[in-house]
Design a protein around this motif. Sequence first.
Motif, PDB file in Angstrom:
ATOM      1  N   ASP A  65       0.823  -1.210   0.000  1.00  0.00           N
ATOM      2  CA  ASP A  65       0.000   0.000   0.000  1.00  0.00           C
ATOM      3  C   ASP A  65       0.861   1.265   0.000  1.00  0.00           C
ATOM      4  O   ASP A  65       0.373   2.359   0.240  1.00  0.00           O
ATOM      5  CB  ASP A  65      -0.948   0.000   1.195  1.00  0.00           C
ATOM      6  CG  ASP A  65      -0.208  -0.068   2.522  1.00  0.00           C
ATOM      7  OD1 ASP A  65       0.997  -0.389   2.513  1.00  0.00           O
ATOM      8  OD2 ASP A  65      -0.835   0.211   3.562  1.00  0.00           O
ATOM      9  N   MET A  66       2.149   1.102  -0.282  1.00  0.00           N
ATOM     10  CA  MET A  66       3.084   2.229  -0.330  1.00  0.00           C
ATOM     11  C   MET A  66       3.745   2.289  -1.708  1.00  0.00           C
ATOM     12  O   MET A  66       3.522   1.416  -2.543  1.00  0.00           O
ATOM     13  CB  MET A  66       4.136   2.081   0.767  1.00  0.00           C
ATOM     14  CG  MET A  66       3.557   2.022   2.164  1.00  0.00           C
ATOM     15  SD  MET A  66       4.803   1.748   3.395  1.00  0.00           S
ATOM     16  CE  MET A  66       5.255   3.418   3.763  1.00  0.00           C
ATOM     17  N   ARG A  93       9.329  13.141  -0.660  1.00  0.00           N
ATOM     18  CA  ARG A  93       8.452  12.400   0.262  1.00  0.00           C
ATOM     19  C   ARG A  93       7.331  13.299   0.773  1.00  0.00           C
ATOM     20  O   ARG A  93       6.155  12.938   0.733  1.00  0.00           O
ATOM     21  CB  ARG A  93       9.257  11.836   1.434  1.00  0.00           C
ATOM     22  CG  ARG A  93       8.408  11.038   2.423  1.00  0.00           C
ATOM     23  CD  ARG A  93       9.221  10.522   3.596  1.00  0.00           C
ATOM     24  NE  ARG A  93      10.394   9.788   3.201  1.00  0.00           N
ATOM     25  CZ  ARG A  93      10.420   8.496   2.880  1.00  0.00           C
ATOM     26  NH1 ARG A  93       9.293   7.807   2.887  1.00  0.00           N
ATOM     27  NH2 ARG A  93      11.547   7.905   2.557  1.00  0.00           N
ATOM     28  N   TYR A  94       7.689  14.492   1.232  1.00  0.00           N
ATOM     29  CA  TYR A  94       6.695  15.419   1.779  1.00  0.00           C
ATOM     30  C   TYR A  94       5.645  15.793   0.730  1.00  0.00           C
ATOM     31  O   TYR A  94       4.444  15.717   0.988  1.00  0.00           O
ATOM     32  CB  TYR A  94       7.390  16.674   2.316  1.00  0.00           C
ATOM     33  CG  TYR A  94       6.433  17.731   2.784  1.00  0.00           C
ATOM     34  CD1 TYR A  94       5.811  17.621   4.031  1.00  0.00           C
ATOM     35  CD2 TYR A  94       6.132  18.823   1.986  1.00  0.00           C
ATOM     36  CE1 TYR A  94       4.908  18.585   4.457  1.00  0.00           C
ATOM     37  CE2 TYR A  94       5.231  19.787   2.404  1.00  0.00           C
ATOM     38  CZ  TYR A  94       4.627  19.658   3.643  1.00  0.00           C
ATOM     39  OH  TYR A  94       3.733  20.605   4.053  1.00  0.00           O
ATOM     40  N   GLU A  97       3.430  12.660  -0.481  1.00  0.00           N
ATOM     41  CA  GLU A  97       2.501  12.194   0.553  1.00  0.00           C
ATOM     42  C   GLU A  97       1.406  13.217   0.830  1.00  0.00           C
ATOM     43  O   GLU A  97       0.246  12.850   1.016  1.00  0.00           O
ATOM     44  CB  GLU A  97       3.262  11.845   1.834  1.00  0.00           C
ATOM     45  CG  GLU A  97       4.067  10.570   1.710  1.00  0.00           C
ATOM     46  CD  GLU A  97       4.822  10.190   2.965  1.00  0.00           C
ATOM     47  OE1 GLU A  97       4.844  10.983   3.945  1.00  0.00           O
ATOM     48  OE2 GLU A  97       5.408   9.092   2.981  1.00  0.00           O
ATOM     49  N   ASN A  98       1.746  14.496   0.844  1.00  0.00           N
ATOM     50  CA  ASN A  98       0.739  15.521   1.144  1.00  0.00           C
ATOM     51  C   ASN A  98      -0.192  15.806  -0.023  1.00  0.00           C
ATOM     52  O   ASN A  98      -1.357  16.120   0.185  1.00  0.00           O
ATOM     53  CB  ASN A  98       1.413  16.812   1.615  1.00  0.00           C
ATOM     54  CG  ASN A  98       1.899  16.684   3.038  1.00  0.00           C
ATOM     55  OD1 ASN A  98       1.246  16.064   3.866  1.00  0.00           O
ATOM     56  ND2 ASN A  98       3.049  17.240   3.323  1.00  0.00           N
ATOM     57  N   ILE A 102      -0.695   9.229  -0.466  1.00  0.00           N
ATOM     58  CA  ILE A 102      -0.088   7.904  -0.589  1.00  0.00           C
ATOM     59  C   ILE A 102       1.260   7.914   0.123  1.00  0.00           C
ATOM     60  O   ILE A 102       2.077   8.802  -0.087  1.00  0.00           O
ATOM     61  CB  ILE A 102       0.088   7.526  -2.069  1.00  0.00           C
ATOM     62  CG1 ILE A 102      -1.272   7.539  -2.765  1.00  0.00           C
ATOM     63  CG2 ILE A 102       0.763   6.173  -2.210  1.00  0.00           C
ATOM     64  CD1 ILE A 102      -1.181   7.583  -4.263  1.00  0.00           C
ATOM     65  N   LYS A 103       1.507   6.937   0.967  1.00  0.00           N
ATOM     66  CA  LYS A 103       2.762   6.855   1.715  1.00  0.00           C
ATOM     67  C   LYS A 103       3.896   6.372   0.816  1.00  0.00           C
ATOM     68  O   LYS A 103       3.704   5.526  -0.053  1.00  0.00           O
ATOM     69  CB  LYS A 103       2.628   5.903   2.908  1.00  0.00           C
ATOM     70  CG  LYS A 103       1.636   6.376   3.933  1.00  0.00           C
ATOM     71  CD  LYS A 103       2.141   7.627   4.612  1.00  0.00           C
ATOM     72  CE  LYS A 103       1.165   8.104   5.664  1.00  0.00           C
ATOM     73  NZ  LYS A 103       1.491   9.409   6.155  1.00  0.00           N
ATOM     74  N   VAL A 104       5.089   6.905   1.058  1.00  0.00           N
ATOM     75  CA  VAL A 104       6.288   6.533   0.307  1.00  0.00           C
ATOM     76  C   VAL A 104       7.151   5.662   1.200  1.00  0.00           C
ATOM     77  O   VAL A 104       7.504   6.056   2.311  1.00  0.00           O
ATOM     78  CB  VAL A 104       7.069   7.796  -0.131  1.00  0.00           C
ATOM     79  CG1 VAL A 104       8.349   7.410  -0.838  1.00  0.00           C
ATOM     80  CG2 VAL A 104       6.209   8.669  -1.016  1.00  0.00           C
ATOM     81  N   ARG A 105       7.480   4.456   0.713  1.00  0.00           N
ATOM     82  CA  ARG A 105       8.316   3.537   1.475  1.00  0.00           C
ATOM     83  C   ARG A 105       9.785   3.921   1.373  1.00  0.00           C
ATOM     84  O   ARG A 105      10.477   4.041   2.377  1.00  0.00           O
ATOM     85  CB  ARG A 105       8.119   2.106   1.005  1.00  0.00           C
ATOM     86  CG  ARG A 105       8.877   1.081   1.850  1.00  0.00           C
ATOM     87  CD  ARG A 105       8.583  -0.309   1.405  1.00  0.00           C
ATOM     88  NE  ARG A 105       9.260  -0.562   0.125  1.00  0.00           N
ATOM     89  CZ  ARG A 105       9.642  -1.755  -0.282  1.00  0.00           C
ATOM     90  NH1 ARG A 105       9.396  -2.805   0.449  1.00  0.00           N
ATOM     91  NH2 ARG A 105      10.242  -1.895  -1.439  1.00  0.00           N
TER      92      ARG A 105
END
Length: 116
Positions: A65-66, A93-94, A97-98, A102-105
């Motif tokens: 899910d990342m 990343r910031y 994600e914002n 979606i989250k970054v692994r």
Amino acid sequence: MECKIKNDYGTIYIAEDVMMKVVGYAALECYGIVAMSGKRATDGISDWLGRENLSKGVQIRNAGDMLDVDLFIIVEYGISISEVCKTIVETVRYKLENMTGIKVRKINISVEGIRI
């Protein structure tokens, strides 16, 4: 690959090209980066790409899910490559994600060249 985000209001689909452009713009905002580079440089020559081809220096892969992000960049001569990369990782990343939720692994950076 498109990302799907479900919430109480419905489902949001974000195209891969949109995510790649978000990553490209975020990376180019960072001090010390000159350009994005093509993913597959032939004969040791990198294709330098301007803002119109941001997504060509970016690869995105699903990791559950990342996301995993690969960047191919050209940096400015005389700048600390490690500091430039650290700033790029934090900024990308910031922003990703914002803007997408979606989250970054992890973010991998390949420095393909230096421009004087």
